[in-house]
Design a protein around this motif. Structure first.
Motif, PDB file in Angstrom:
ATOM      1  N   TYR A  93       0.788  -1.229   0.000  1.00  0.00           N
ATOM      2  CA  TYR A  93       0.000   0.000   0.000  1.00  0.00           C
ATOM      3  C   TYR A  93       0.824   1.284   0.000  1.00  0.00           C
ATOM      4  O   TYR A  93       0.263   2.364  -0.142  1.00  0.00           O
ATOM      5  CB  TYR A  93      -0.926   0.033   1.223  1.00  0.00           C
ATOM      6  N   ALA A  94       2.104   1.186   0.153  1.00  0.00           N
ATOM      7  CA  ALA A  94       2.932   2.380   0.308  1.00  0.00           C
ATOM      8  C   ALA A  94       2.804   3.347  -0.867  1.00  0.00           C
ATOM      9  O   ALA A  94       2.724   4.558  -0.673  1.00  0.00           O
ATOM     10  CB  ALA A  94       4.392   1.988   0.526  1.00  0.00           C
ATOM     11  N   GLY A  95       2.768   2.829  -2.077  1.00  0.00           N
ATOM     12  CA  GLY A  95       2.684   3.707  -3.248  1.00  0.00           C
ATOM     13  C   GLY A  95       1.393   4.502  -3.292  1.00  0.00           C
ATOM     14  O   GLY A  95       1.387   5.699  -3.598  1.00  0.00           O
ATOM     15  N   VAL A  96       0.287   3.852  -2.987  1.00  0.00           N
ATOM     16  CA  VAL A  96      -1.007   4.535  -2.961  1.00  0.00           C
ATOM     17  C   VAL A  96      -1.021   5.571  -1.842  1.00  0.00           C
ATOM     18  O   VAL A  96      -1.444   6.710  -2.037  1.00  0.00           O
ATOM     19  CB  VAL A  96      -2.158   3.522  -2.786  1.00  0.00           C
ATOM     20  N   SER A  97      -0.546   5.180  -0.675  1.00  0.00           N
ATOM     21  CA  SER A  97      -0.541   6.096   0.466  1.00  0.00           C
ATOM     22  C   SER A  97       0.344   7.305   0.199  1.00  0.00           C
ATOM     23  O   SER A  97      -0.033   8.439   0.517  1.00  0.00           O
ATOM     24  CB  SER A  97      -0.076   5.361   1.727  1.00  0.00           C
ATOM     25  N   LEU A  98       1.496   7.083  -0.390  1.00  0.00           N
ATOM     26  CA  LEU A  98       2.397   8.198  -0.684  1.00  0.00           C
ATOM     27  C   LEU A  98       1.783   9.136  -1.723  1.00  0.00           C
ATOM     28  O   LEU A  98       1.867  10.361  -1.588  1.00  0.00           O
ATOM     29  CB  LEU A  98       3.754   7.681  -1.167  1.00  0.00           C
ATOM     30  N   GLY A  99       1.125   8.567  -2.732  1.00  0.00           N
ATOM     31  CA  GLY A  99       0.455   9.397  -3.732  1.00  0.00           C
ATOM     32  C   GLY A  99      -0.630  10.266  -3.118  1.00  0.00           C
ATOM     33  O   GLY A  99      -0.747  11.451  -3.443  1.00  0.00           O
ATOM     34  N   LEU A 100      -1.431   9.685  -2.219  1.00  0.00           N
ATOM     35  CA  LEU A 100      -2.467  10.463  -1.535  1.00  0.00           C
ATOM     36  C   LEU A 100      -1.855  11.551  -0.658  1.00  0.00           C
ATOM     37  O   LEU A 100      -2.332  12.687  -0.620  1.00  0.00           O
ATOM     38  CB  LEU A 100      -3.336   9.550  -0.675  1.00  0.00           C
ATOM     39  N   LEU A 101      -0.803  11.197   0.033  1.00  0.00           N
ATOM     40  CA  LEU A 101      -0.144  12.143   0.926  1.00  0.00           C
ATOM     41  C   LEU A 101       0.426  13.328   0.144  1.00  0.00           C
ATOM     42  O   LEU A 101       0.236  14.485   0.523  1.00  0.00           O
ATOM     43  CB  LEU A 101       0.956  11.421   1.702  1.00  0.00           C
ATOM     44  N   HIS A 102       1.092  13.034  -0.956  1.00  0.00           N
ATOM     45  CA  HIS A 102       1.655  14.113  -1.776  1.00  0.00           C
ATOM     46  C   HIS A 102       0.555  14.921  -2.463  1.00  0.00           C
ATOM     47  O   HIS A 102       0.584  16.147  -2.470  1.00  0.00           O
ATOM     48  CB  HIS A 102       2.609  13.553  -2.822  1.00  0.00           C
ATOM     49  N   GLY A 103      -0.405  14.236  -3.049  1.00  0.00           N
ATOM     50  CA  GLY A 103      -1.451  14.925  -3.789  1.00  0.00           C
ATOM     51  C   GLY A 103      -2.356  15.773  -2.917  1.00  0.00           C
ATOM     52  O   GLY A 103      -2.841  16.817  -3.342  1.00  0.00           O
ATOM     53  N   ALA A 104      -2.598  15.333  -1.701  1.00  0.00           N
ATOM     54  CA  ALA A 104      -3.487  16.067  -0.801  1.00  0.00           C
ATOM     55  C   ALA A 104      -2.880  17.384  -0.332  1.00  0.00           C
ATOM     56  O   ALA A 104      -3.597  18.317  -0.011  1.00  0.00           O
ATOM     57  CB  ALA A 104      -3.836  15.206   0.411  1.00  0.00           C
ATOM     58  N   GLN A 105      -1.578  17.457  -0.276  1.00  0.00           N
ATOM     59  CA  GLN A 105      -0.888  18.640   0.249  1.00  0.00           C
ATOM     60  C   GLN A 105      -1.506  19.067   1.581  1.00  0.00           C
ATOM     61  O   GLN A 105      -1.867  20.224   1.803  1.00  0.00           O
ATOM     62  CB  GLN A 105      -0.923  19.782  -0.765  1.00  0.00           C
ATOM     63  N   ALA A 106      -1.612  18.115   2.466  1.00  0.00           N
ATOM     64  CA  ALA A 106      -2.307  18.302   3.737  1.00  0.00           C
ATOM     65  C   ALA A 106      -1.674  19.374   4.611  1.00  0.00           C
ATOM     66  O   ALA A 106      -0.457  19.530   4.633  1.00  0.00           O
ATOM     67  CB  ALA A 106      -2.325  16.978   4.501  1.00  0.00           C
ATOM     68  N   ASP A 107      -2.529  20.078   5.337  1.00  0.00           N
ATOM     69  CA  ASP A 107      -2.072  21.017   6.362  1.00  0.00           C
ATOM     70  C   ASP A 107      -1.871  20.299   7.687  1.00  0.00           C
ATOM     71  O   ASP A 107      -1.095  20.735   8.525  1.00  0.00           O
ATOM     72  CB  ASP A 107      -3.101  22.135   6.569  1.00  0.00           C
ATOM     73  N   ALA A 108      -2.612  19.197   7.872  1.00  0.00           N
ATOM     74  CA  ALA A 108      -2.569  18.475   9.138  1.00  0.00           C
ATOM     75  C   ALA A 108      -2.719  16.979   8.881  1.00  0.00           C
ATOM     76  O   ALA A 108      -3.411  16.565   7.957  1.00  0.00           O
ATOM     77  CB  ALA A 108      -3.688  18.959  10.054  1.00  0.00           C
ATOM     78  N   LEU A 109      -2.066  16.193   9.730  1.00  0.00           N
ATOM     79  CA  LEU A 109      -2.162  14.742   9.653  1.00  0.00           C
ATOM     80  C   LEU A 109      -2.654  14.174  10.972  1.00  0.00           C
ATOM     81  O   LEU A 109      -2.272  14.648  12.041  1.00  0.00           O
ATOM     82  CB  LEU A 109      -0.785  14.110   9.368  1.00  0.00           C
ATOM     83  N   VAL A 110      -3.477  13.140  10.872  1.00  0.00           N
ATOM     84  CA  VAL A 110      -3.887  12.349  12.022  1.00  0.00           C
ATOM     85  C   VAL A 110      -3.386  10.938  11.753  1.00  0.00           C
ATOM     86  O   VAL A 110      -3.759  10.318  10.751  1.00  0.00           O
ATOM     87  CB  VAL A 110      -5.418  12.345  12.212  1.00  0.00           C
TER      88      VAL A 110
END
Length: 126
Positions: free
Chosen positions: A17-34
């Motif tokens: 799942y790392a590739g999908v998770s990394l893509g979401l993380l980069h694409g989201a450009q999140a201000d905050a993580l939980v």
């Protein structure tokens, strides 16, 4: 301004799942993580020979990866799935993880998310 909640799909440490998770993380450009975690899990889902990383290491890896597309991202809490724990153990697990990571830690289903949301608002509301 509003908030968008984006659910990750798995651990950055999970080979499947790392590739999908990394893509979401980069694409989201999140201000905050939980950070989400299940304290009774002993290995990566479907991979009994693949141990879970330490939570501190996992949180830091997610922040490092997220900072590629948003250098100001912050961790604001930990959502714990305590469905396999008795209430007293669930409360103790949240307290232990909160102390370890210096973040509010709650089971969203049984404890709500008030502490995490308050931390999000304190750190990220403009």
């Amino acid at each position: 301004r509003g908030w968008e909640l984006i659910e990750g799909q798995g651990s950055l440490f999970h080979p499947s799942y790392a590739g999908v998770s990394l893509g979401l993380l980069h694409g989201a450009q999140a201000d905050a993580l939980v950070l989400c975690h299940e304290p009774t899990r002993r290995h990566m889902r479907g991979l009994p020979d693949c141990a879970l990383p330490e939570l501190k290491r996992c949180l830091e890896a997610n922040l490092v990866a997220a900072r590629l597309t948003n250098p100001t991202v912050q961790a604001v809490g930990v959502a714990l799935n305590t469905s396999n724990l008795p209430e007293a153990e669930a409360t103790a697990a949240c307290r232990r993880i909160s102390d370890l990571l210096e973040l509010p830690c709650q089971d969203p289903v049984t404890m709500g998310v008030e502490d995490i949301v308050n931390n999000l608002l304190d750190r990220c509301a403009n």
